[in-house]
Design a protein around this motif. Structure first.
Motif, PDB file in Angstrom:
ATOM      1  N   SER B  47      42.213  42.666  29.715  1.00  0.00           N
ATOM      2  CA  SER B  47      41.619  41.521  29.016  1.00  0.00           C
ATOM      3  C   SER B  47      40.968  41.969  27.719  1.00  0.00           C
ATOM      4  O   SER B  47      41.075  41.303  26.684  1.00  0.00           O
ATOM      5  CB  SER B  47      40.565  40.841  29.895  1.00  0.00           C
ATOM      6  N   ASP B 170      46.162  35.658  29.595  1.00  0.00           N
ATOM      7  CA  ASP B 170      45.365  36.560  30.427  1.00  0.00           C
ATOM      8  C   ASP B 170      45.377  36.067  31.878  1.00  0.00           C
ATOM      9  O   ASP B 170      44.594  35.202  32.249  1.00  0.00           O
ATOM     10  CB  ASP B 170      43.925  36.648  29.891  1.00  0.00           C
ATOM     11  N   GLU B 171      46.235  36.626  32.667  1.00  0.00           N
ATOM     12  CA  GLU B 171      46.404  36.246  34.072  1.00  0.00           C
ATOM     13  C   GLU B 171      46.483  34.718  34.245  1.00  0.00           C
ATOM     14  O   GLU B 171      45.701  34.129  34.975  1.00  0.00           O
ATOM     15  CB  GLU B 171      45.254  36.793  34.912  1.00  0.00           C
TER      16      GLU B 171
HETATM   17 MG   LIG Z   1      41.133  40.681  33.133  1.00  0.00          MG
END
Ligand SMILES: [Mg+2]
Ligand SMILES: Nc1ncnc2c1ncn2[C@@H]1O[C@H](COP(=O)(O)OP(=O)(O)O)[C@@H](O)[C@H]1O
Lengths: 241, 252
Positions: B47, B170-171
């Motif tokens: 991240s 991000d995910e």
């Molecule tokens: Mg992360």
């Protein structure tokens, strides 16, 4: 009590009705003014606690803890009786000669109520700010909005919604707390009801009258704020009552 | 020629949180229109890396070059930094839609305030984007009234509304129920097919296998492995990557 004859007219008869009305006006004035100042101070203090500088944080935290943890009555007495003693002699002379005692007690009550309430509002504002997920800032900044825009369109509108319910509670509380101003001789509702008692010996009616007045004001404020909350209602943020 | 085709170039990037060395000497080049999947254990700095690339994180050392423009040069000039960020779209694990705005307003906020589009223009293209991600009928609802999968698709539409050069994910499916993951991955796969440059942090190895051109494997702030997708799955070089992929595949 056995032979007590009720005379409810002490609540509206001349001059008593006029006194009570004046008391209500002063209660309302006092509360709104103090609440406005408290809101202003509270939000500033909460913002200071968000700053990175350690000493600023510490000062703001000390402010909150001091005013929140000392009984309001003691604070009233401090500002009215003790604080002027800390002034230099000439300043004190000037104060007592140039400002009417009634004005002085009125403003002292406002200051005490504001400071006391601002510390509580600061706590609510702080938890309002911290309830915003960090991802909201990231999301807003990632689209290219500048800092001002991020606060204006995203963070502040969000905070306001989280912040309004506790603010309502504080608004009602300040109305009730304003009754303590009578101890300084401020001629607000409670003071006037006691004054009617001492002139007519009908304190029972006068006091019940005052109670009903507080009840009505508190309920109206709650109702009004409930309306505001419904107006600002957003699924998932404020629960609809 | 290869230089011309490079859209992101990360050169000797280092970042610290306090004393914690979160990104260690990262070097990475990404070609235009490629889809790069970044995976690795949680806490490995994925991240943070994304946030360094679009200038949300002011990194301490090295540089990121986007379309030939240095990100670290923008740190001294707020206007440039905002402009740089607006060239990216970012999608988060927890959607991060603005809860007090309707779906349509979520999407039009930045186009109106940053690109200064009129309300009409912005809403017209927002509706087109909502149609593209398959949730046109949700335009006037508040985010809380949408399912997770729908919210994430709104978030993708919001990212696309700025007409970005690069999308960062991000995910994006980690917070979704299994039956909704597919819808979101479908939208992402379509974008990749259209030639959008995408950096995707995800553990969806199925998606990585089917869509990604390259895979980056990170651990403890290092890039351990960087391969084209075929090599990564057929014959990964590092044991750590093998273990990680095995664990994930077993878990699925
Ligand atoms: Mg992360
Ligand atoms: N804002 C921050 N302040 C301090 N430490 C952070 C911050 N953000 C992330 N970290 C730490 O940096 C490391 C990497 O975080 P992150 O990039 O979120 O990893 P990943 O996305 O791979 O799980 C973690 O150990 C995390 O605790």
């Amino acid at each position: 009590m056995l032979n007590y004859t009720f005379d409810w007219s002490v609540i509206w008869r001349h001059p008593y009705g006029g006194w009570l009305l004046e008391g209500i006006l002063i209660t309302i004035q006092l509360s709104i003014l103090a609440w406005g100042i408290a809101l202003f101070l509270g939000v500033i203090i909460a913002s200071l606690r968000n700053l990175p500088q350690k000493w600023v944080k510490a000062v703001a935290a000390a402010y909150v803890e001091t005013f929140r943890n000392i009984p309001l009555l003691v604070q009233l007495f401090f500002w009215y009786f003790a604080a002027p003693e800390l002034l230099p002699y000439s300043a004190r002379q000037w104060l007592y000669q140039n400002i009417e005692p009634t004005t002085l007690s009125y403003y002292t009550a406002i200051i005490s109520l504001s400071l006391f309430t601002s510390s509580r509002i600061a706590e609510h504002a702080r938890s309002g700010f911290s309830s915003i997920p960090k991802g909201q800032y990231l999301a807003a900044f990632s689209t290219g909005l500048n800092t001002l825009q991020v606060y204006r369109y995203v963070i502040i509108p969000y905070t306001i919604r989280v912040f309004i319910p506790p603010l309502t509670t504080e608004f009602v509380t300040i109305f009730k707390n304003s009754a303590l101003a009578m101890t300084l001789g401020v001629t607000e509702t409670t003071f006037m009801s006691q004054r009617i008692d001492s002139y007519t010996f009908h304190g029972l009616e006068a006091t019940i009258g005052a109670m009903v007045i507080y009840l009505l004001i508190s309920l109206s404020v709650s109702g009004l704020m409930g309306f505001v909350e419904r107006f600002l209602y957003i699924p998932g943020l404020i629960r609809k009552r | 020629m290869s230089k011309n085709n490079t859209i992101i170039e990360i050169k000797g990037l280092n970042h610290w949180y306090g004393n914690f060395h979160v990104l260690k000497e990262i070097n990475l080049e990404t070609r235009r229109s490629s889809c790069v999947v970044i995976c690795g254990p949680s806490g490995s700095g994925k991240s943070t890396l994304l946030r360094c690339i679009n200038g949300l994180e002011v990194f301490k050392e090295g540089d990121v070059i986007i379309n030939g423009k240095s990100v670290s040069q923008c740190f001294h000039n707020h206007k440039e930094l905002y402009k740089l960020r607006s060239k990216f779209g970012m999608v988060f694990q927890h959607f991060e839609l603005y809860p007090h705005m309707r779906v349509l307003d979520n999407i039009t906020l930045a186009p109106r305030r940053v690109l200064c589009l009129s309300k009409n223009e912005a809403e017209k293209s927002a509706m087109a984007l909502l149609e593209k991600v398959g949730i046109l009928e949700q335009a006037y609802k508040y985010p809380a009234n949408l399912s997770g999968g729908q919210q994430q698709r709104v978030a993708i539409a919001r990212a696309l509304a700025m007409n970005p050069d690069i999308l960062l994910f991000d995910e994006p499916t980690s917070a979704l129920d299994p039956e909704m993951i597919r819808d979101v991955l479908k939208v992402m796969a379509d974008l990749a097919k259209e030639g959008m440059t995408m950096l995707v942090v995800t553990h969806e190895m199925g998606f990585a296998n089917a869509v990604a051109d390259e895979i980056v494997f990170m651990e403890e702030g290092n890039i351990i492995e960087h391969d084209d997708a075929v090599t990564f799955f057929k014959c990964p070089k590092s044991n750590r990557a093998v273990e990680f992929v095995d664990r994930i595949l077993v878990h699925i």
